[in-house]
Write a protein that holds these residues in place. Structure first.
Motif, PDB file in Angstrom:
ATOM      1  N   LEU A 182       0.911  -1.233   0.000  1.00 18.18           N
ATOM      2  CA  LEU A 182      -0.048   0.062  -0.032  1.00 18.18           C
ATOM      3  C   LEU A 182       0.795   1.218   0.007  1.00 18.18           C
ATOM      4  N   GLU A 183       1.953   1.075   0.855  1.00 16.02           N
ATOM      5  CA  GLU A 183       2.605   2.454   0.710  1.00 16.02           C
ATOM      6  C   GLU A 183       3.339   2.720  -0.694  1.00 16.02           C
ATOM      7  N   GLU A 184       3.168   1.781  -1.615  1.00 23.88           N
ATOM      8  CA  GLU A 184       3.887   2.111  -2.846  1.00 23.88           C
ATOM      9  C   GLU A 184       3.047   3.388  -3.459  1.00 23.88           C
ATOM     10  N   LEU A 185       1.901   3.315  -3.224  1.00 24.02           N
ATOM     11  CA  LEU A 185       0.850   4.101  -3.837  1.00 24.02           C
ATOM     12  C   LEU A 185       1.538   5.651  -3.824  1.00 24.02           C
ATOM     13  N   ALA A 186       2.203   5.921  -2.636  1.00 22.28           N
ATOM     14  CA  ALA A 186       2.724   7.193  -2.532  1.00 22.28           C
ATOM     15  C   ALA A 186       4.030   7.444  -3.256  1.00 22.28           C
ATOM     16  N   SER A 187       4.718   6.369  -3.728  1.00 21.26           N
ATOM     17  CA  SER A 187       5.828   6.806  -4.533  1.00 21.26           C
ATOM     18  C   SER A 187       6.008   6.303  -5.883  1.00 21.26           C
ATOM     19  N   GLU A 188       4.810   6.370  -6.669  1.00 18.04           N
ATOM     20  CA  GLU A 188       4.774   6.310  -8.124  1.00 18.04           C
ATOM     21  C   GLU A 188       5.144   7.219  -8.728  1.00 18.04           C
ATOM     22  N   PRO A 189       5.914   6.995  -9.875  1.00 20.27           N
ATOM     23  CA  PRO A 189       6.548   7.937 -10.678  1.00 20.27           C
ATOM     24  C   PRO A 189       5.583   8.834 -11.137  1.00 20.27           C
ATOM     25  N   SER A 190       5.779  10.255 -11.543  1.00 14.99           N
ATOM     26  CA  SER A 190       4.903  11.254 -12.184  1.00 14.99           C
ATOM     27  C   SER A 190       5.531  11.347 -13.479  1.00 14.99           C
ATOM     28  N   PHE A 191       4.481  11.612 -14.679  1.00 13.07           N
ATOM     29  CA  PHE A 191       4.736  11.700 -15.949  1.00 13.07           C
ATOM     30  C   PHE A 191       4.243  12.987 -16.578  1.00 13.07           C
ATOM     31  N   SER A 192       5.073  13.228 -17.604  1.00 13.88           N
ATOM     32  CA  SER A 192       4.856  14.433 -18.329  1.00 13.88           C
ATOM     33  C   SER A 192       3.484  14.600 -18.975  1.00 13.88           C
ATOM     34  N   MET A 193       2.856  13.602 -19.356  1.00 16.38           N
ATOM     35  CA  MET A 193       1.767  13.516 -20.082  1.00 16.38           C
ATOM     36  C   MET A 193       0.717  12.489 -19.398  1.00 16.38           C
ATOM     37  N   GLU A 241       1.126   0.336 -36.813  1.00 14.30           N
ATOM     38  CA  GLU A 241       0.580   0.493 -35.345  1.00 14.30           C
ATOM     39  C   GLU A 241       1.496  -0.065 -34.215  1.00 14.30           C
ATOM     40  N   GLU A 242       2.245  -1.117 -34.561  1.00 15.31           N
ATOM     41  CA  GLU A 242       3.286  -1.687 -33.718  1.00 15.31           C
ATOM     42  C   GLU A 242       4.211  -0.695 -33.233  1.00 15.31           C
ATOM     43  N   LYS A 243       4.911   0.076 -34.465  1.00 13.07           N
ATOM     44  CA  LYS A 243       5.708   0.993 -34.267  1.00 13.07           C
ATOM     45  C   LYS A 243       5.338   2.150 -33.341  1.00 13.07           C
ATOM     46  N   GLN A 244       3.941   2.620 -33.564  1.00 11.29           N
ATOM     47  CA  GLN A 244       3.288   3.607 -32.373  1.00 11.29           C
ATOM     48  C   GLN A 244       3.322   3.123 -31.250  1.00 11.29           C
ATOM     49  N   ASN A 245       3.110   1.841 -30.837  1.00 14.67           N
ATOM     50  CA  ASN A 245       2.732   1.287 -29.701  1.00 14.67           C
ATOM     51  C   ASN A 245       4.077   1.278 -28.952  1.00 14.67           C
ATOM     52  N   ARG A 246       5.315   0.824 -29.836  1.00 14.98           N
ATOM     53  CA  ARG A 246       6.622   0.706 -29.480  1.00 14.98           C
ATOM     54  C   ARG A 246       6.790   2.104 -28.825  1.00 14.98           C
ATOM     55  N   GLU A 247       6.826   3.174 -29.733  1.00 12.86           N
ATOM     56  CA  GLU A 247       7.313   4.583 -29.313  1.00 12.86           C
ATOM     57  C   GLU A 247       6.576   4.953 -27.887  1.00 12.86           C
ATOM     58  N   TYR A 248       5.151   4.688 -28.021  1.00 11.80           N
ATOM     59  CA  TYR A 248       4.317   5.142 -26.800  1.00 11.80           C
ATOM     60  C   TYR A 248       5.003   4.491 -25.451  1.00 11.80           C
ATOM     61  N   TYR A 249       5.216   3.173 -25.822  1.00 13.73           N
ATOM     62  CA  TYR A 249       5.710   2.530 -24.589  1.00 13.73           C
ATOM     63  C   TYR A 249       7.092   3.166 -24.020  1.00 13.73           C
ATOM     64  N   GLN A 250       7.877   3.284 -25.234  1.00 13.10           N
ATOM     65  CA  GLN A 250       9.354   3.775 -24.761  1.00 13.10           C
ATOM     66  C   GLN A 250       9.458   5.189 -24.379  1.00 13.10           C
ATOM     67  N   GLU A 251       8.519   5.873 -24.824  1.00  9.90           N
ATOM     68  CA  GLU A 251       8.419   7.434 -24.154  1.00  9.90           C
ATOM     69  C   GLU A 251       7.879   7.324 -22.905  1.00  9.90           C
ATOM     70  N   THR A 252       6.963   6.479 -22.614  1.00  7.27           N
ATOM     71  CA  THR A 252       6.440   6.343 -21.169  1.00  7.27           C
ATOM     72  C   THR A 252       7.619   5.752 -20.098  1.00  7.27           C
ATOM     73  N   PHE A 253       7.916   4.989 -20.609  1.00  4.00           N
ATOM     74  CA  PHE A 253       9.008   4.128 -19.496  1.00  4.00           C
ATOM     75  C   PHE A 253      10.381   4.789 -19.483  1.00  4.00           C
ATOM     76  N   ARG A 254      10.711   5.396 -20.412  1.00  8.37           N
ATOM     77  CA  ARG A 254      12.073   6.308 -20.357  1.00  8.37           C
ATOM     78  C   ARG A 254      11.994   7.475 -19.340  1.00  8.37           C
ATOM     79  N   GLU A 255      10.532   7.708 -18.888  1.00  8.60           N
ATOM     80  CA  GLU A 255      10.311   8.698 -17.797  1.00  8.60           C
ATOM     81  C   GLU A 255      10.538   7.932 -16.333  1.00  8.60           C
ATOM     82  N   VAL A 256      10.624   6.658 -16.399  1.00  2.00           N
ATOM     83  CA  VAL A 256      10.831   5.859 -15.090  1.00  2.00           C
ATOM     84  C   VAL A 256      12.193   5.822 -14.838  1.00  2.00           C
TER      85      VAL A 256
END
Lengths: 158, 170
Positions: free
Chosen positions: A82-93, B3-18
């Protein structure tokens, strides 16, 4: 493994390893444990890598195995986060945040395959090698994961 | 396929923010240093354990030898039956069957030093014999090393302080 090489690989691949760990654990604390264990194994490794790609593949394979070891541990299976909910990453979109949570909702076995396929850009064959699965199993998991993401994300996932 | 290419880009853009949590890289770097220290500490620990074990073994085995035979094995190993014998005004070193007469070698202070070439072993001796002090004999043994030019004293076998046999009363 000498310190210079270790530092180089740590700098290059820590994020990748952490993301793989997160896809296999879905909580921050376990993912950190997995990443740490992976890099301990890297430090203890005696044999040199052929190139950076070899090192990356090795690190991801170790991280995947570490995730599996974690899930095999009985007390881990019973722990809630449950404590994980507070530490999720934030996204630009918002769409990215939606995808992150949609992926997080996938069963672990689908999540890891999706992650290795879409982010790490491994082929089905390579994923099968890394995860010690048949290519058919990888293909099936990938197909089901795509279907679920399509259902959850509506038009955002094609 | 597109569509697969779009999905891949979407996925990569998302997870590169992690990203891995802040400070994790430093922790892993420090952990690596810590492991070095731990390894060094671990070696030191094992050396200490080995040293303690060696001391216990040494003391213990000598204790057992002393209890059963009345003398320690160290004593047996390092004590050789070599004596300074004074007889008929002759001063001799007696080592088993070997007798070395050093009477003529004594200087004005009653001292004599020299070497005796045995079978593969060199005996180096120092004798002190005068009226003022207790007679004394020091002996050191060496193995010969034929690989070396000349005689090289490569290994000390043992050292012993011999007690002279008293001159028999006439």
């Amino acid at each position: 493994m000498d310190t210079r090489e270790y530092e180089q690989l740590l700098t290059l691949y820590l994020d990748s390893v952490y993301r793989v760990a997160l896809s296999g654990c879905s909580n921050k604390a376990d993912a950190e444990d997995v990443a740490q264990n992976t890099f301990i194994k890297l430090w203890e490794r005696q044999e040199p890598f052929e190139d950076l790609e070899h090192a990356r593949k090795w690190l991801i394979r170790v991280a995947v195995n570490e995730c599996h070891s974690l899930w095999r541990t009985p007390w881990r299976k019973r722990t809630s986060y449950l404590e994980e909910l507070a530490s999720e990453p934030s996204f630009s979109m918002k769409e990215r945040s939606d995808l992150y949570y949609a992926v997080k909702e996938l069963p672990v076995k689908y999540r890891q395959v999706v992650h290795l396929y879409y982010l790490e850009e491994y082929s089905v064959k390579e994923i099968a090698e890394i995860m010690k699965l048949s290519e058919t199993a990888v293909q099936t998991r990938l197909q089901r994961a795509r279907q679920k993401l399509k259902e959850t994300l509506k038009g955002a996932w094609k | 396929m597109n569509e697969e290419k779009q999905n891949r880009e979407y996925y990569q853009e998302t997870f590169r923010e992690v990203h891995a949590p802040q400070g994790m890289a430093e922790r892993l770097m420090n952990m690596e240093e810590g492991k070095n220290k731990k390894k060094a500490g671990s070696v030191a620990k094992w050396i200490a354990i080995a040293a303690v074990a060696a001391v216990i073994l040494f003391a213990g085995s000598n204790g057992v030898a002393y209890a059963t035979t009345g003398s320690t094995w160290v004593e047996k190993l390092f004590t050789k039956d070599v004596k300074l014998v004074v007889e008929d005004d002759r001063i001799c070193i007696v080592d088993g069957d070997t007798v070395i007469d050093v009477t003529e070698e004594l200087n004005n202070y009653g001292r004599a030093t020299g070497k005796y070439q045995g079978d593969g072993v060199v005996m180096e001796y120092e004798v002190a014999y005068n009226k003022l002090k207790q007679p004394h004999l020091d002996v050191r043994y060496y193995y010969e090393d034929e690989d070396y030019e000349g005689t090289r004293m490569s290994q000390i076998v043992f050292g012993v302080a011999g007690t002279p046999t008293p001159t028999p009363e006439p």
